[in-house]
Design an enzyme around this catalytic site. Structure first.
Site, PDB file in Angstrom:
ATOM      1  N   CYS A 286      31.121 -64.646 -98.280  1.00 12.54           N
ATOM      2  CA  CYS A 286      31.545 -65.913 -98.890  1.00 12.54           C
ATOM      3  C   CYS A 286      32.966 -65.802 -99.452  1.00 12.54           C
ATOM      4  O   CYS A 286      33.251 -64.943-100.301  1.00 12.54           O
ATOM      5  CB  CYS A 286      30.559 -66.305 -99.989  1.00 12.54           C
ATOM      6  SG  CYS A 286      31.105 -67.672-101.023  1.00 12.54           S
TER       7      CYS A 286
ATOM      8  N   CYS B 174      33.146 -66.447-103.199  1.00 12.00           N
ATOM      9  CA  CYS B 174      32.628 -65.289-103.942  1.00 12.00           C
ATOM     10  C   CYS B 174      33.704 -64.215-104.087  1.00 12.00           C
ATOM     11  O   CYS B 174      33.847 -63.602-105.154  1.00 12.00           O
ATOM     12  CB  CYS B 174      31.407 -64.714-103.236  1.00 12.00           C
ATOM     13  SG  CYS B 174      30.047 -65.881-103.040  1.00 12.00           S
TER      14      CYS B 174
END
Length: 457
Positions: free
Chosen positions: A53, A56
């Site tokens: 991600c 993230c």
């Protein structure tokens, strides 16, 4: 010589940087299966992430700073992170549906963080939610301290009552957004220079250098009122705030300006919105939120239109309707008249969430995605869209030519079936010659056998 001296200095800086990075990471625990059983004795602030991600990865250095700061101030909150793809059952149990998801876990309760992903905002969230649900205000000094520290906070004043029970229920739901305090009747005289109350118990919100008292008959449900009043009356808007304001049910009046532009028109519109928010607060606070936004990029995406800057737009974030100016705004009175016309329905709403608008949104989003890809990387855009189109074109051409050949073969086959058995004439087929043209006549059709026998007799 200078280059030789610079080399060790650069290596030292790199070593210090890596040491700091490792030191920060050391205060964020990597969580595994054992976390489920061991967590209940502590308060945890956890980042559920996915290794692939992008958001993230962007949060990771901020999260390491959060862990370092929480450790340095002696916070009882432990900071951890969990790979939600490796431990999907635990993540699912905590209601993780996207990445990254930040949660504060306190006993059997799990609080979602929905604020900006900055170190200070995340730490403020952890302090607020990890502490007492309702915090006492035992003195005037403590009250004054809270006023300096918090832009918006709520206070219950009085003893035990049904209103206090509703206040506690509202706080348990909305503690993720704001602070809740309480003061007993004994300390009310200490607040008298700040507050005038007609009756007690009472719930108040302190913001915008003033306070406002909850009225059950005019304001309705207490939780809904707190949710509406948890914002300052005038805000600097961005996409995140507009999303949050959708829960309030209020219309949002925004001056769309260029903050780098110091011309009279830009500063004037912003000042007019601020004046209306301040001077007409009692008249509009139940229905309107006010603010300004720098630039029109986000608004253009929201409205699927190109707005000129500066301008004023009124958004209904709950159903995606919007109202554009139908007059020249030269002062606060013009803006007040425009708002009143919106409230009485004489200004037409545009946009909305109808089926047609949803289809328009799908087309707009697809077009925006394609344009953004080509702008950022033309070669990538050509590869992503040109290659599939080329393959599809080749497939269509192959199907078309296959159908054409198949029809020709079938036609030849039908013709050949209609011809009598025997050797095919050489050369191209010719029209049958007419009688008397120098060619042998065609054979007469054979008569039936019984007719031939009668003639013989």
């Amino acid at each position: 010589m200078a280059a030789r001296r610079r080399g060790p200095a650069l290596r030292l800086c790199a070593a210090v940087f890596l040491l700091d990075l490792a030191f920060c990471k050391g205060h964020v625990e990597d969580l595994d299966d054992s976390f489920k059983e061991n967590r209940k004795d502590d308060i945890w602030l956890v980042d559920f992430y996915a290794p692939w991600c992008g958001h993230c990865k962007k949060l990771e250095p901020i999260w390491n700073e959060v862990g370092l700061e929480m450790k340095s101030i002696g916070s009882p909150v432990k900071v951890g992170k969990m790979d939600a793809t490796s431990y999907s059952s635990i993540a699912s149990e905590f209601g993780v549906r996207g990445y990254p998801t930040i949660k504060l876990l306190k006993g059997d309760l799990a609080y979602n963080y929905r604020g900006p992903r900055t170190k200070d905002d995340i730490i403020e969230f952890a302090h607020r939610v990890s502490g007492a649900l309702i915090r006492p205000l035992p003195s005037q000094q403590m009250f004054e301290h809270m006023q300096k520290r918090h832009r918006v906070f709520f206070v219950y004043i009085g003893g035990e009552s049904p209103l206090k029970e509703k206040y506690i229920d509202a706080a348990s739901e909305l503690i993720v957004y704001t602070y809740f305090f309480s003061a007993s009747e004994e300390v009310v005289p200490a607040f008298m220079q700040y507050v005038t109350l007609k009756e007690m118990p009472a719930v108040l919100v302190f913001k915008d250098e003033s306070y406002f008292v909850y009225d059950e008959y005019e304001d309705g449900d207490l939780s809904s009122w707190i949710n509406r009043e948890r914002f300052q009356n005038y805000l600097t808007m961005d996409g995140f705030l507009l999303y949050e304001l959708g829960d309030t049910g209020k219309l949002v009046a925004i001056a769309v300006i260029d903050e780098k532009n110091t011309s009279v028109e830009h500063t004037r519109l912003k000042s007019i919105i601020q004046e209306v928010a301040r001077d007409y607060r009692d008249q509009f606070h139940r229905d309107f939120q006010f603010g300004h936004m720098d630039g029109n990029d986000y608004i253009n995406t929201l409205l699927m239109d190109e707005l000129k800057v500066p301008t004023v737009v009124v958004l209904n974030t709950s159903n995606q309707q919007y109202f554009l100016l139908d007059r020249q705004i030269t002062n606060a009175e013009d803006m007040v008249q425009f708002i009143n016309n919106i409230l009485d329905g004489t200004v037409d709403a545009q946009g909305g969430d109808s089926i047609l608008q949803r289809l328009k949104r799908i087309v707009f989003d697809a077009k925006s995605t394609v344009v953004s890809i080509f702008r950022s990387s033309p070669l990538m855009g050509c590869f992503l869209f040109g290659l599939p189109l080329g393959v599809i074109s080749i497939m269509c051409y192959g199907i078309y030519t296959a159908d054409a050949d198949g029809g020709y073969i079938e036609e030849r086959y039908e013709v050949s079936k209609s011809e009598p058995d025997g050797p095919e004439p050489a050369g191209e087929s010719q029209e049958p010659p007419e009688p008397g043209a120098g060619a042998s006549p065609l054979p007469a059709p054979q008569e039936p056998k019984d007719v031939l026998e009668k003639k013989k007799d």
